[in-house]
Design a protein around this motif. Structure first.
Motif, PDB file in Angstrom:
ATOM      1  N   MET A   1       0.934  -1.097  -0.027  1.00 56.05           N
ATOM      2  CA  MET A   1       0.138  -0.070  -0.025  1.00 56.05           C
ATOM      3  C   MET A   1       0.908   1.357  -0.618  1.00 56.05           C
ATOM      4  O   MET A   1       2.343   1.208   0.849  1.00 56.05           O
ATOM      5  CB  MET A   1      -0.793  -0.404   1.355  1.00 56.05           C
ATOM      6  N   LYS A   2       0.745   2.255  -0.384  1.00 57.24           N
ATOM      7  CA  LYS A   2       1.266   3.213  -0.907  1.00 57.24           C
ATOM      8  C   LYS A   2       0.330   4.293   0.045  1.00 57.24           C
ATOM      9  O   LYS A   2      -0.297   4.541   0.523  1.00 57.24           O
ATOM     10  CB  LYS A   2       1.102   4.202  -2.184  1.00 57.24           C
ATOM     11  N   ILE A   3       1.870   5.335   0.838  1.00 58.38           N
ATOM     12  CA  ILE A   3       1.407   5.830   2.207  1.00 58.38           C
ATOM     13  C   ILE A   3       0.415   7.056   1.609  1.00 58.38           C
ATOM     14  O   ILE A   3       0.153   7.683   2.671  1.00 58.38           O
ATOM     15  CB  ILE A   3       2.704   6.923   2.632  1.00 58.38           C
ATOM     16  N   SER A   4       0.126   7.261  -0.084  1.00 56.69           N
ATOM     17  CA  SER A   4      -0.881   8.491  -0.254  1.00 56.69           C
ATOM     18  C   SER A   4      -2.248   7.774   0.471  1.00 56.69           C
ATOM     19  O   SER A   4      -3.041   8.822   0.582  1.00 56.69           O
ATOM     20  CB  SER A   4      -0.740   8.853  -1.727  1.00 56.69           C
ATOM     21  N   ASP A   5      -2.441   6.285   0.346  1.00 56.87           N
ATOM     22  CA  ASP A   5      -3.196   5.962   1.033  1.00 56.87           C
ATOM     23  C   ASP A   5      -3.793   5.399   1.960  1.00 56.87           C
ATOM     24  O   ASP A   5      -4.043   5.606   2.507  1.00 56.87           O
ATOM     25  CB  ASP A   5      -3.676   4.429  -0.686  1.00 56.87           C
ATOM     26  N   TYR A   6      -2.818   6.092   2.915  1.00 59.22           N
ATOM     27  CA  TYR A   6      -3.148   5.859   4.412  1.00 59.22           C
ATOM     28  C   TYR A   6      -3.317   5.969   4.947  1.00 59.22           C
ATOM     29  O   TYR A   6      -4.108   7.413   4.814  1.00 59.22           O
ATOM     30  CB  TYR A   6      -1.226   5.525   5.182  1.00 59.22           C
ATOM     31  N   THR A   7      -4.461   5.614   6.234  1.00 58.69           N
ATOM     32  CA  THR A   7      -5.256   5.863   7.427  1.00 58.69           C
ATOM     33  C   THR A   7      -4.253   6.475   8.849  1.00 58.69           C
ATOM     34  O   THR A   7      -3.297   5.360   8.522  1.00 58.69           O
ATOM     35  CB  THR A   7      -6.366   5.636   7.408  1.00 58.69           C
ATOM     36  N   THR A   8      -5.130   7.224   9.189  1.00 62.55           N
ATOM     37  CA  THR A   8      -4.270   6.520  10.941  1.00 62.55           C
ATOM     38  C   THR A   8      -3.966   5.336  11.265  1.00 62.55           C
ATOM     39  O   THR A   8      -2.922   5.198  11.548  1.00 62.55           O
ATOM     40  CB  THR A   8      -5.405   7.727  11.597  1.00 62.55           C
ATOM     41  N   GLU A   9      -5.023   4.705  10.831  1.00 60.51           N
ATOM     42  CA  GLU A   9      -4.870   3.399  11.396  1.00 60.51           C
ATOM     43  C   GLU A   9      -3.718   2.724  10.530  1.00 60.51           C
ATOM     44  O   GLU A   9      -3.204   1.604  11.222  1.00 60.51           O
ATOM     45  CB  GLU A   9      -6.334   1.748  10.941  1.00 60.51           C
ATOM     46  N   ASP A  10      -3.706   2.742   9.557  1.00 63.08           N
ATOM     47  CA  ASP A  10      -3.038   2.031   8.369  1.00 63.08           C
ATOM     48  C   ASP A  10      -0.910   1.975   9.408  1.00 63.08           C
ATOM     49  O   ASP A  10      -0.113   1.926   9.456  1.00 63.08           O
ATOM     50  CB  ASP A  10      -2.622   2.694   7.248  1.00 63.08           C
ATOM     51  N   PHE A  11      -1.369   4.209   9.631  1.00 67.83           N
ATOM     52  CA  PHE A  11      -0.040   3.875  10.101  1.00 67.83           C
ATOM     53  C   PHE A  11      -0.057   3.292  11.772  1.00 67.83           C
ATOM     54  O   PHE A  11       1.518   2.584  11.462  1.00 67.83           O
ATOM     55  CB  PHE A  11      -0.246   5.854  10.740  1.00 67.83           C
ATOM     56  N   VAL A  12      -0.311   3.283  12.039  1.00 72.94           N
ATOM     57  CA  VAL A  12      -0.351   2.508  13.588  1.00 72.94           C
ATOM     58  C   VAL A  12      -0.493   0.581  13.206  1.00 72.94           C
ATOM     59  O   VAL A  12       0.995   0.565  14.345  1.00 72.94           O
ATOM     60  CB  VAL A  12      -1.792   2.448  14.353  1.00 72.94           C
ATOM     61  N   LEU A  13      -1.029   0.289  11.550  1.00 72.20           N
ATOM     62  CA  LEU A  13      -0.514  -1.294  11.957  1.00 72.20           C
ATOM     63  C   LEU A  13       1.287  -0.868  10.896  1.00 72.20           C
ATOM     64  O   LEU A  13       0.877  -2.327  10.720  1.00 72.20           O
ATOM     65  CB  LEU A  13      -1.443  -1.262  11.241  1.00 72.20           C
ATOM     66  N   ASP A  14       2.291   0.060  10.863  1.00 69.18           N
ATOM     67  CA  ASP A  14       2.570  -0.318   9.673  1.00 69.18           C
ATOM     68  C   ASP A  14       4.030  -0.226  10.607  1.00 69.18           C
ATOM     69  O   ASP A  14       3.787  -0.394  11.538  1.00 69.18           O
ATOM     70  CB  ASP A  14       2.887   1.224   8.975  1.00 69.18           C
ATOM     71  N   PRO A  15       4.924  -1.983  10.434  1.00 66.99           N
ATOM     72  CA  PRO A  15       5.494  -2.472  11.888  1.00 66.99           C
ATOM     73  C   PRO A  15       6.750  -1.186  11.453  1.00 66.99           C
ATOM     74  O   PRO A  15       7.104  -0.842  12.502  1.00 66.99           O
ATOM     75  CB  PRO A  15       6.067  -3.568  11.749  1.00 66.99           C
ATOM     76  N   SER A  16       6.975  -0.451  10.471  1.00 70.03           N
ATOM     77  CA  SER A  16       8.260   0.048  10.525  1.00 70.03           C
ATOM     78  C   SER A  16       7.979   1.801  10.958  1.00 70.03           C
ATOM     79  O   SER A  16       8.661   2.260  11.683  1.00 70.03           O
ATOM     80  CB  SER A  16       8.694  -0.181   9.452  1.00 70.03           C
ATOM     81  N   PHE A  17       6.772   2.052  10.789  1.00 72.29           N
ATOM     82  CA  PHE A  17       6.450   2.932  11.359  1.00 72.29           C
ATOM     83  C   PHE A  17       6.249   2.882  12.803  1.00 72.29           C
ATOM     84  O   PHE A  17       6.735   4.182  13.481  1.00 72.29           O
ATOM     85  CB  PHE A  17       4.743   3.675  10.620  1.00 72.29           C
TER      86      PHE A  17
END
Length: 175
Positions: A1-17
């Motif tokens: 998934m590209k960062i331009s499509d990220y939501t807050t939940e995607d950031f929270v679930l992203d292990p590298s973030f």
């Protein structure tokens, strides 16, 4: 998934973030700073996700005693005074923030390069002076006595009429 499509939940679930927020390092800071510069619209979501991750991790943070806190402040003061004395001898070095929040804040500060004149102190002072000067001119214009133009008024001449005693005379005045 590209960062331009990220939501807050995607950031929270992203292990590298999550790893970057909990254990930041220079490489991760550069990586996430670059992504946020390329996608400034995702700054708010990333900041919310950072807050959520840090709140979830409070159970692993040890409680500090008052003496430990005061010792930390003393260390901070000592290092700050040393930094002021050194006065950043090498300004050419690139500063890499070690904290994820500072990277997020730096990305938020790089907004479009339009100038916001009202944030400039000198411009605000100049505006205030211009408004005060304008109000002064307007008030003097409205509150001053109107000038009365002189009209050429003929001089008043004294005309004397005499009649002989006992004779009636009739006189018509000009006004």
């Amino acid at each position: 998934m590209k960062i331009s499509d990220y939501t807050t939940e995607d950031f929270v679930l992203d292990p590298s973030f999550k790893k970057w927020v909990l254990h930041p390092n220079a490489a991760a800071n550069i990586f996430w700073a670059d992504l946020l510069v390329k996608n400034p619209s995702k700054y708010k979501e990333a900041k919310k996700a950072r807050t959520i991750i840090l709140r979830l991790d409070t159970k692993n943070q040890p409680a500090l005693s008052d003496t430990e806190i005061s010792d930390l402040w003393k260390d901070i003061d000592a290092k700050m005074s040393e930094a002021i004395q050194v006065k950043a001898s090498s300004k050419a070095d690139k500063v890499i923030p070690l904290h994820s929040l500072s990277t997020l804040e730096r990305a938020a500060q790089k907004k479009p390069s339009h100038l916001n004149y009202f944030e400039n102190f000198n411009f605000r002072v100049a505006c205030i002076l211009a408004i005060a000067f304008g109000l002064g001119i307007l008030s003097s214009w409205f509150l001053s006595d109107p000038t009365i133009q002189e009209v050429n008024v003929p001089l008043i001449a004294l005309v004397e009429h005499k009649t002989v005693p006992g004779v009636k005379s009739q006189l018509t005045l000009s006004d």
